[in-house]
Structure formats: C-alpha cells, structure tokens
Design a protein around this motif. Structure first.
Motif, mmCIF file in Angstrom:
data_model
loop_
_atom_site.group_PDB
_atom_site.id
_atom_site.type_symbol
_atom_site.label_atom_id
_atom_site.label_comp_id
_atom_site.label_asym_id
_atom_site.label_seq_id
_atom_site.Cartn_x
_atom_site.Cartn_y
_atom_site.Cartn_z
ATOM 1 N N THR A 139 36.535 31.884 49.065
ATOM 2 C CA THR A 139 37.808 31.852 48.342
ATOM 3 C C THR A 139 37.809 30.849 47.195
ATOM 4 O OG1 THR A 139 38.901 32.397 50.428
ATOM 5 C CG2 THR A 139 40.302 31.668 48.637
ATOM 6 N N GLY A 140 37.253 29.658 47.420
ATOM 7 C CA GLY A 140 37.272 28.614 46.382
ATOM 8 C C GLY A 140 36.553 29.035 45.123
ATOM 9 N N THR A 141 35.316 29.512 45.265
ATOM 10 C CA THR A 141 34.553 29.947 44.096
ATOM 11 C C THR A 141 35.138 31.236 43.512
ATOM 12 O OG1 THR A 141 32.990 31.049 45.590
ATOM 13 C CG2 THR A 141 32.412 28.838 44.812
ATOM 14 N N ALA A 142 35.780 32.045 44.365
ATOM 15 C CA ALA A 142 36.400 33.283 43.873
ATOM 16 C C ALA A 142 37.543 32.972 42.921
ATOM 17 C CB ALA A 142 36.891 34.120 45.045
ATOM 18 N N VAL A 143 38.330 31.941 43.233
ATOM 19 C CA VAL A 143 39.434 31.538 42.350
ATOM 20 C C VAL A 143 38.885 31.041 41.016
ATOM 21 C CG1 VAL A 143 41.318 29.881 42.041
ATOM 22 C CG2 VAL A 143 41.012 31.026 44.243
ATOM 23 N N GLY A 144 37.799 30.252 41.091
ATOM 24 C CA GLY A 144 37.178 29.765 39.861
ATOM 25 C C GLY A 144 36.637 30.906 39.013
ATOM 26 N N LYS A 145 36.068 31.889 39.676
ATOM 27 C CA LYS A 145 35.533 33.048 38.951
ATOM 28 C C LYS A 145 36.658 33.859 38.322
ATOM 29 C CE LYS A 145 32.179 36.767 39.718
ATOM 30 N NZ LYS A 145 31.376 37.490 40.745
ATOM 31 N N LEU A 146 37.792 33.949 39.022
ATOM 32 C CA LEU A 146 38.947 34.683 38.501
ATOM 33 C C LEU A 146 39.528 34.000 37.274
ATOM 34 C CD1 LEU A 146 41.208 36.815 38.711
ATOM 35 C CD2 LEU A 146 42.335 35.331 40.382
ATOM 36 N N LEU A 147 39.679 32.671 37.331
ATOM 37 C CA LEU A 147 40.291 31.924 36.230
ATOM 38 C C LEU A 147 39.412 31.909 34.983
ATOM 39 C CD1 LEU A 147 41.792 28.889 38.198
ATOM 40 C CD2 LEU A 147 42.981 30.921 37.356
ATOM 41 N N THR A 148 38.106 32.004 35.170
ATOM 42 C CA THR A 148 37.189 31.986 34.016
ATOM 43 C C THR A 148 36.742 33.385 33.618
ATOM 44 O OG1 THR A 148 35.274 31.713 35.480
ATOM 45 C CG2 THR A 148 36.320 29.702 34.653
ATOM 46 N N LEU A 149 37.369 34.412 34.263
ATOM 47 C CA LEU A 149 36.995 35.810 34.012
ATOM 48 C C LEU A 149 35.485 36.015 34.186
ATOM 49 C CD1 LEU A 149 39.272 36.762 30.975
ATOM 50 C CD2 LEU A 149 39.575 37.355 33.378
ATOM 51 N N GLY A 150 35.045 35.606 35.357
ATOM 52 C CA GLY A 150 33.626 35.804 35.679
ATOM 53 C C GLY A 150 32.715 34.888 34.905
ATOM 54 N N GLY A 151 33.199 33.688 34.584
ATOM 55 C CA GLY A 151 32.376 32.769 33.803
ATOM 56 C C GLY A 151 31.991 33.366 32.468
ATOM 57 N N LEU A 175 32.183 46.441 39.418
ATOM 58 C CA LEU A 175 33.394 46.913 38.745
ATOM 59 C C LEU A 175 34.457 45.831 38.563
ATOM 60 C CD1 LEU A 175 33.807 50.416 40.448
ATOM 61 C CD2 LEU A 175 32.652 49.848 38.297
ATOM 62 N N LEU A 176 34.617 44.972 39.597
ATOM 63 C CA LEU A 176 35.689 43.974 39.560
ATOM 64 C C LEU A 176 35.172 42.550 39.729
ATOM 65 C CD1 LEU A 176 38.248 45.896 41.815
ATOM 66 C CD2 LEU A 176 38.305 45.694 39.322
ATOM 67 N N GLY A 177 33.894 42.367 39.448
ATOM 68 C CA GLY A 177 33.300 41.042 39.616
ATOM 69 C C GLY A 177 33.877 39.995 38.698
ATOM 70 N N PHE A 178 34.333 40.400 37.514
ATOM 71 C CA PHE A 178 34.918 39.427 36.587
ATOM 72 C C PHE A 178 36.226 38.847 37.118
ATOM 73 C CE2 PHE A 178 36.743 43.485 35.531
ATOM 74 C CZ PHE A 178 38.042 43.218 35.171
ATOM 75 N N LEU A 179 36.818 39.521 38.136
ATOM 76 C CA LEU A 179 38.042 39.002 38.779
ATOM 77 C C LEU A 179 37.724 38.260 40.086
ATOM 78 C CD1 LEU A 179 40.392 42.088 38.283
ATOM 79 C CD2 LEU A 179 40.306 39.989 36.925
ATOM 80 N N GLY A 180 36.444 38.163 40.406
ATOM 81 C CA GLY A 180 36.057 37.456 41.634
ATOM 82 C C GLY A 180 36.303 38.250 42.893
ATOM 83 N N MET A 181 36.499 39.577 42.771
ATOM 84 C CA MET A 181 36.820 40.401 43.935
ATOM 85 C C MET A 181 35.713 40.372 44.981
ATOM 86 S SD MET A 181 39.144 42.257 45.300
ATOM 87 C CE MET A 181 40.206 42.591 43.916
ATOM 88 N N ASP A 182 34.463 40.327 44.541
ATOM 89 C CA ASP A 182 33.353 40.314 45.491
ATOM 90 C C ASP A 182 33.369 39.061 46.349
ATOM 91 O OD1 ASP A 182 32.881 38.780 43.262
ATOM 92 O OD2 ASP A 182 30.835 39.496 42.917
#
Length: 201
Positions: free
Chosen positions: A160-172, A146-153
């Motif tokens: 945390t590091g990869t989560a921020v990258g996933k958040l900024l790119t909207l889940g790549g 549901l919220l993977g495009f925001l890096g919530m998982d």
C-alpha cells in the motif's frame, strides 16, 4: 402368511427398513462383539489386534488422503528454534524454486468408520509450506500493464505505501510503471503477505 408372501407389502417394506437401520447402527470393528468403530477406536495390541501384513488391514499412516482429515501447516512465524523443538512447522512460506520451498509435517486424523491399524491421529510428512490468498499472476500483470501508472498492481499485492507513492507520481512519470512490469515478470515483485501465486489448472 409366510415371509415370501410379504413381497411388496407394507410389512415387507417396514421389515427392510428395520434391517437397514440395524446395519447402519453397527460399524464393523474387527469381529463379533467389537465396539462401534468411531474416531477414537484404535486397532492395535491394546485392543487385541495383531498386525498381519497379508491382510487388507493397513497402517493408518499408509491410508490415502481420501480417508484422512489433515490440518493446515503450522505457521511458526520464522521461529527456527520452535521448529527444531517440535520437529515440524513452517518458518517461511513459498519460494520461486522447488528447492526453496520448505517441507513440513501436519497432523492427520483418520475419518470415523475407516478401519486401519495403529494410532488414528499421527504426523504425516511431505506437505509444502505454501499458502494462497487469492493473488493471480496473470491478473496482476494485466493490472500492471494497463493501470500500473495508478499503482493498481501494488495495491492488489498489498504494497500500500509504495502504491500510494506510485499513484501520486503517476507511475514515477512512466519509469516506475515500466520497472514494476519487469519486476513482476522476473519474479521480484510478489504479494506482500508472502503467499504464492494461485496456479491455473
């Protein structure tokens, strides 16, 4: 007044209370004159006890867990040399398969007031090197879908590091989002602290 005449009188109640207190103060320790059975009292040759396999007195190491206070597995932080020296401890935690999980010994102590033969503090084998820190697989999977495009998982798992990258790119752009769902399902995306998923009962 006889003893029978004391029924349901304050004197009778007081007498029963005194008997109750005297029983509570004495914990049976193996015969007349035996000291109170506390956490440090040992029942072995040093205290004139002889083990009889036909008696109800069992070895302390044979007691079930209900009568033991066992410590958590010792974390050796991957130090294999220290594990070989001590003979116990965890060098790694968890594992996907049963064969991957390390088994160790922990220090157990018999509760005070429990009669057993031998040393009351000992090492007990058979404890898995598993730790739980509140990570639930199903909850994480729902976050990922549901919220993977925001890096919530990944935020929840501590990456945390990869989560921020996933958040900024909207889940790549949706690709990373989809890949992480597959990684979760196949067991390749796990908590960053190497703890296990909390099982559901």
């Amino acid at each position: 007044m006889s003893f029978k005449d004391l029924n349901n009188t304050p004197s009778r109640v007081f007498l029963q209370f005194c008997i109750f207190l005297s029983i509570q103060e004495k914990v049976y320790g193996g015969g007349d004159g035996a000291p109170p059975l506390d956490g440090d009292y040992r029942m072995d040759e040093s205290t004139n006890f002889t083990y009889n396999p036909k008696s109800p007195l069992v070895y302390c190491s044979y007691l079930p867990f209900e009568f033991l206070n066992c410590s958590d597995p010792l974390d050796l932080n991957g130090n294999q040399t220290e594990r070989q020296r001590l003979g116990y401890g965890c060098t790694k935690w968890g594992g996907e398969k049963y064969e991957d999980v390390e088994i160790t010994k922990v220090v157990c102590e018999v509760f005070a007031g429990i009669e057993c033969y031998g040393n009351r503090t000992f090492l007990k084998d058979g404890f898995p090197c598993i730790k739980y820190n509140g990570h639930y697989f199903v909850t994480t999977l729902i976050y990922s879908v549901l919220l993977g495009f925001l890096g919530m998982d990944r935020f929840c798992l501590g990456h945390t590091g990869t989560a921020v990258g996933k958040l900024l790119t909207l889940g790549g752009l949706g690709i990373w989002w989809f890949i992480d769902i597959i990684l979760l399902v196949t067991g390749r995306l796990n908590p960053a602290d190497e703890s296990n998923w909390v099982p559901y009962y």
